[in-house]
Design a protein around this motif. Sequence first.
Motif, PDB file in Angstrom:
ATOM      1  N   LEU A  14       0.801  -1.213   0.000  1.00  0.00           N
ATOM      2  CA  LEU A  14       0.000   0.000   0.000  1.00  0.00           C
ATOM      3  C   LEU A  14       0.836   1.267   0.000  1.00  0.00           C
ATOM      4  CD1 LEU A  14      -2.784   1.268   0.049  1.00  0.00           C
ATOM      5  CD2 LEU A  14      -2.749   1.142   2.549  1.00  0.00           C
ATOM      6  N   PRO A  15       1.938   1.364   0.798  1.00  0.00           N
ATOM      7  CA  PRO A  15       2.738   2.586   0.767  1.00  0.00           C
ATOM      8  C   PRO A  15       3.309   2.885  -0.613  1.00  0.00           C
ATOM      9  CG  PRO A  15       3.297   1.282   2.686  1.00  0.00           C
ATOM     10  CD  PRO A  15       2.406   0.447   1.839  1.00  0.00           C
ATOM     11  N   ALA A  16       3.482   1.876  -1.432  1.00  0.00           N
ATOM     12  CA  ALA A  16       4.061   2.107  -2.755  1.00  0.00           C
ATOM     13  C   ALA A  16       3.128   2.880  -3.672  1.00  0.00           C
ATOM     14  CB  ALA A  16       4.425   0.775  -3.410  1.00  0.00           C
ATOM     15  N   ALA A  44     -12.319  -3.960 -13.945  1.00  0.00           N
ATOM     16  CA  ALA A  44     -12.586  -4.770 -12.742  1.00  0.00           C
ATOM     17  C   ALA A  44     -14.043  -5.204 -12.755  1.00  0.00           C
ATOM     18  CB  ALA A  44     -12.276  -3.962 -11.489  1.00  0.00           C
ATOM     19  N   ASN A  45     -14.308  -6.488 -12.491  1.00  0.00           N
ATOM     20  CA  ASN A  45     -15.668  -7.019 -12.609  1.00  0.00           C
ATOM     21  C   ASN A  45     -16.308  -7.368 -11.271  1.00  0.00           C
ATOM     22  OD1 ASN A  45     -14.126  -9.175 -11.956  1.00  0.00           O
ATOM     23  ND2 ASN A  45     -14.482 -10.339 -13.841  1.00  0.00           N
ATOM     24  N   ASP A  46     -15.676  -6.968 -10.144  1.00  0.00           N
ATOM     25  CA  ASP A  46     -16.321  -7.198  -8.840  1.00  0.00           C
ATOM     26  C   ASP A  46     -16.025  -6.024  -7.923  1.00  0.00           C
ATOM     27  OD1 ASP A  46     -14.038  -8.176  -6.740  1.00  0.00           O
ATOM     28  OD2 ASP A  46     -13.563  -8.796  -8.800  1.00  0.00           O
ATOM     29  N   ASP A  47     -16.929  -5.817  -6.950  1.00  0.00           N
ATOM     30  CA  ASP A  47     -16.822  -4.651  -6.068  1.00  0.00           C
ATOM     31  C   ASP A  47     -15.584  -4.703  -5.182  1.00  0.00           C
ATOM     32  OD1 ASP A  47     -19.105  -3.645  -7.132  1.00  0.00           O
ATOM     33  OD2 ASP A  47     -20.430  -4.362  -5.523  1.00  0.00           O
ATOM     34  N   SER A  48     -15.169  -5.891  -4.731  1.00  0.00           N
ATOM     35  CA  SER A  48     -13.993  -5.999  -3.853  1.00  0.00           C
ATOM     36  C   SER A  48     -12.753  -5.464  -4.543  1.00  0.00           C
ATOM     37  CB  SER A  48     -13.764  -7.458  -3.446  1.00  0.00           C
ATOM     38  OG  SER A  48     -14.846  -7.939  -2.703  1.00  0.00           O
ATOM     39  N   SER A  49     -12.581  -5.833  -5.799  1.00  0.00           N
ATOM     40  CA  SER A  49     -11.415  -5.354  -6.543  1.00  0.00           C
ATOM     41  C   SER A  49     -11.485  -3.851  -6.746  1.00  0.00           C
ATOM     42  CB  SER A  49     -11.334  -6.056  -7.899  1.00  0.00           C
ATOM     43  OG  SER A  49     -11.220  -7.451  -7.734  1.00  0.00           O
ATOM     44  N   ARG A  50     -12.680  -3.354  -7.075  1.00  0.00           N
ATOM     45  CA  ARG A  50     -12.830  -1.912  -7.289  1.00  0.00           C
ATOM     46  C   ARG A  50     -12.510  -1.132  -6.014  1.00  0.00           C
ATOM     47  NH1 ARG A  50     -17.736  -3.719  -9.792  1.00  0.00           N
ATOM     48  NH2 ARG A  50     -17.540  -3.731 -12.074  1.00  0.00           N
ATOM     49  N   ILE A  51     -12.994  -1.639  -4.881  1.00  0.00           N
ATOM     50  CA  ILE A  51     -12.747  -0.953  -3.596  1.00  0.00           C
ATOM     51  C   ILE A  51     -11.248  -0.821  -3.345  1.00  0.00           C
ATOM     52  CG2 ILE A  51     -12.924  -1.199  -1.084  1.00  0.00           C
ATOM     53  CD1 ILE A  51     -15.703  -2.467  -1.562  1.00  0.00           C
ATOM     54  N   LEU A  52     -10.522  -1.915  -3.521  1.00  0.00           N
ATOM     55  CA  LEU A  52      -9.092  -1.907  -3.223  1.00  0.00           C
ATOM     56  C   LEU A  52      -8.319  -1.008  -4.184  1.00  0.00           C
ATOM     57  CD1 LEU A  52      -8.563  -5.699  -2.432  1.00  0.00           C
ATOM     58  CD2 LEU A  52      -8.554  -3.806  -0.815  1.00  0.00           C
ATOM     59  N   GLU A  55      -9.209   2.650  -3.381  1.00  0.00           N
ATOM     60  CA  GLU A  55      -8.599   3.067  -2.114  1.00  0.00           C
ATOM     61  C   GLU A  55      -7.117   3.364  -2.318  1.00  0.00           C
ATOM     62  OE1 GLU A  55      -8.105   1.559   2.527  1.00  0.00           O
ATOM     63  OE2 GLU A  55      -8.854   0.180   0.996  1.00  0.00           O
ATOM     64  N   GLY A  56      -6.441   2.514  -3.090  1.00  0.00           N
ATOM     65  CA  GLY A  56      -5.033   2.750  -3.370  1.00  0.00           C
ATOM     66  C   GLY A  56      -4.811   4.040  -4.133  1.00  0.00           C
ATOM     67  N   LEU A  70     -10.235  12.658  -2.899  1.00  0.00           N
ATOM     68  CA  LEU A  70     -11.634  12.598  -2.452  1.00  0.00           C
ATOM     69  C   LEU A  70     -12.477  11.781  -3.421  1.00  0.00           C
ATOM     70  CD1 LEU A  70     -12.308  16.253  -1.216  1.00  0.00           C
ATOM     71  CD2 LEU A  70     -12.376  14.175   0.157  1.00  0.00           C
ATOM     72  N   LYS A  71     -12.277  12.005  -4.692  1.00  0.00           N
ATOM     73  CA  LYS A  71     -13.061  11.320  -5.721  1.00  0.00           C
ATOM     74  C   LYS A  71     -12.940   9.799  -5.590  1.00  0.00           C
ATOM     75  CE  LYS A  71     -12.690  10.365 -10.675  1.00  0.00           C
ATOM     76  NZ  LYS A  71     -11.953  10.704 -11.918  1.00  0.00           N
ATOM     77  N   TYR A  72     -11.710   9.291  -5.531  1.00  0.00           N
ATOM     78  CA  TYR A  72     -11.519   7.843  -5.489  1.00  0.00           C
ATOM     79  C   TYR A  72     -11.931   7.243  -4.145  1.00  0.00           C
ATOM     80  CZ  TYR A  72      -9.037   7.995  -9.948  1.00  0.00           C
ATOM     81  OH  TYR A  72      -8.726   8.147 -11.278  1.00  0.00           O
ATOM     82  N   THR A  73     -11.602   7.955  -3.056  1.00  0.00           N
ATOM     83  CA  THR A  73     -11.913   7.410  -1.729  1.00  0.00           C
ATOM     84  C   THR A  73     -13.418   7.377  -1.499  1.00  0.00           C
ATOM     85  OG1 THR A  73      -9.833   8.346  -0.927  1.00  0.00           O
ATOM     86  CG2 THR A  73     -11.387   7.577   0.727  1.00  0.00           C
ATOM     87  N   GLN A  74     -14.153   8.430  -1.917  1.00  0.00           N
ATOM     88  CA  GLN A  74     -15.606   8.449  -1.750  1.00  0.00           C
ATOM     89  C   GLN A  74     -16.266   7.362  -2.598  1.00  0.00           C
ATOM     90  OE1 GLN A  74     -16.302  12.574  -2.726  1.00  0.00           O
ATOM     91  NE2 GLN A  74     -16.500  13.170  -0.562  1.00  0.00           N
ATOM     92  N   ALA A  75     -15.734   7.147  -3.785  1.00  0.00           N
ATOM     93  CA  ALA A  75     -16.287   6.083  -4.634  1.00  0.00           C
ATOM     94  C   ALA A  75     -16.079   4.715  -3.987  1.00  0.00           C
ATOM     95  CB  ALA A  75     -15.631   6.128  -6.012  1.00  0.00           C
ATOM     96  N   ALA A  76     -14.875   4.491  -3.432  1.00  0.00           N
ATOM     97  CA  ALA A  76     -14.607   3.220  -2.750  1.00  0.00           C
ATOM     98  C   ALA A  76     -15.519   3.047  -1.545  1.00  0.00           C
ATOM     99  CB  ALA A  76     -13.140   3.173  -2.317  1.00  0.00           C
ATOM    100  N   LEU A  77     -15.767   4.128  -0.793  1.00  0.00           N
ATOM    101  CA  LEU A  77     -16.639   4.066   0.386  1.00  0.00           C
ATOM    102  C   LEU A  77     -18.070   3.714  -0.018  1.00  0.00           C
ATOM    103  CD1 LEU A  77     -17.066   4.464   3.406  1.00  0.00           C
ATOM    104  CD2 LEU A  77     -17.327   6.930   2.999  1.00  0.00           C
ATOM    105  N   ALA A  78     -18.524   4.250  -1.135  1.00  0.00           N
ATOM    106  CA  ALA A  78     -19.877   3.940  -1.602  1.00  0.00           C
ATOM    107  C   ALA A  78     -20.015   2.448  -1.893  1.00  0.00           C
ATOM    108  CB  ALA A  78     -20.191   4.768  -2.853  1.00  0.00           C
TER     109      ALA A  78
END
Length: 663
Positions: A14-16, A44-52, A55-56, A70-78
């Motif tokens: 994740l730090p990378a 990506a064809n599943d929500d788990s992959s999209r979230i990760l 988030e990265g 904000l854009k990517y993190t809010q989308a992952a949170l949704a």
Amino acid sequence: MFKRCFYITYLIFLPAFCLPQDKQLIVSGETKTIADLKQQLTVANDDSSRILIMEGLGFYYEALNADSSLKYTQAALAYARKRSRHGDEARLMAGLSSVLRQQGKFAEALDLLFKSLKIAQENDLTRDIARAYRRLGLVYYDLENFPKALAYFLQAVEMDEKSDNKNSAAIDHLFLGDAYEKMNKLDSAAFHIDIAFKQKDNLDLTEPDIKNIYGNIQVKKENYDQALLLYKEGLRLAQKYDDLVASTKICAGLAVLFIKTNKRDSAIFYALKGFKFGQDVSFQKGIILTGGLLSELYDSVQPVEALKYFRIAANAKDSLFGMNNIQTIQDLVAKEEARQKELEDARISYRNKLKTYGLVTGLAALLIIAFILYRNNRHKHKANVLLHQQKEKIEATLNELKSTQSQLIQSEKMASLGELTAGIAHEIQNPLNFVNNFSEVSTELVDEMNEEINKGNLDDAKEIANDLKQNLEKINHHGKRAGDIVKGMLQHSSSGNGKKEPTDINKLADEYLRLAYHGLRAKDKSFNATMKTDFDESIGTVNVIPQDIGRVVLNLINNAFYAASLPSEREFSDSDKSNVPTVWVSTKKVGDKVLVCVKDNGPGIPQKILDKIFQPFFTTKPTGQGTGLGLSLSYDIVKAHGGELKVETKEGEGSEFIIQLPL
């Protein structure tokens, strides 16, 4: 399969994600760029992959572009809320709060963190609880409520260290050091920063912050040269990682450093640079800090510029610390405190119920134990009666056995006494027979001598007188031999009353070696032998009765000289010197014991008599040359000293007697 692999790889790397877009990342075992991740997100064809993935990307842009983060993190949170993934939701809300805090939206950041903490506590997510505490501490840090920030950081580090989450604990120590530095507690700040620095290889992205805080500490200690080196290295690393937030802080630190060293132009240069970084990443605290510095630096030379930056800093400060924001924050804090109080009340109520249940359970257990003890007591009473009866029978049997044992011991003593008496009688009988026989013969010779004198045959009388003299000499010789046997018996039976004293064993052995040799030479001028010694000088003194141990050593050396002078069945060449009678005397320290060894090159001791040599009156010497009490007496003396007397022998090559004494 992709989801699982990506999740594992993401946690490790994740730090990378905080690297420039042209830098390479390792994801699911493959080397990728930020552009690759964005492309991967579209397929990506599943929500788990999209979230990760989102988030990265949000974490990557946090210190580079707040809006993108904000854009990517809010989308992952949704997506996380849609799937009711509580762990993802708690973690993403904490991540989103960091971007909002950076923009100065403290009320919104606190609201997210309190919700994240609630989800984590309800689901017992230890790492997410610690993360929420850490981010809450950062909000209070930005609000300049450092004691409150410290309280949250300390809770976070306690949980992370308890769960062995070393990387997160190192970040906690970093923030603790930063807070202590702002409170001017420099020793405490350095202590926690040192701990964080030890993990820098695993936390390379935090190294710019570590250098910045170290630099702040050195500035306050007026170590300006060292501070300058730290700031410049920190700025280089921050630029390498595209960390504009850290770059803003370090530029502000450099501006303060140059103000203190009266280098105004350099101070303006870094303040402007930091102000630009802060604006690029929407870092409101950085804008306030660098804007204030620029207003101060331009105040006396460019009033218009000074006013410009003063207004920018003032507006940013109002947006952060305005009344509406503060009131909202206070309401959120009050609400969270009420929730925490409810949780604590619930915990107290639960503990009270547990205590009540425990008390009831304890009483029931006590009743059961009391019943068991009563029943066991009855069984025990019956068992005691039976044991008492058995004890009486055993005692009667034991008394009978003791009586029988006493009789057996007495019988054994009498048998031993009879055996010893027989041995003594046998040894004394021989010299006494000689004495008696020569006495009778001498009486007859006296009568014959008188008859010859009466006849006037003086020559015959003189011959008889010479025979009589020889008989008397033999009577004297055998009488002395009987006396020697009795003397040896008395020595053997004597318990001895000498006192132990520190004794130089090496000196004692050497003295008795010389004494034995010269004593034998005095009796027999033709006697000759070689003496060799090897003494261990590290022994020092040993606590013994020197007279008794001297008798033992002397006896063993005399026996060795005697054995070495006996004819051997070995065959030697004319040049072989091993046929010369030789006695070796040596000492050696082995652990907590001392060994005194007496060795000869005689014919050795036959195996058939080896187990008899320490018996009283047993000897291999011819009649009249030994009583057989020397080795027996030596054995008893060594035993009385707590030691051992051993023998090693090989027929045809010689024997070695070893005295083993305790130090």
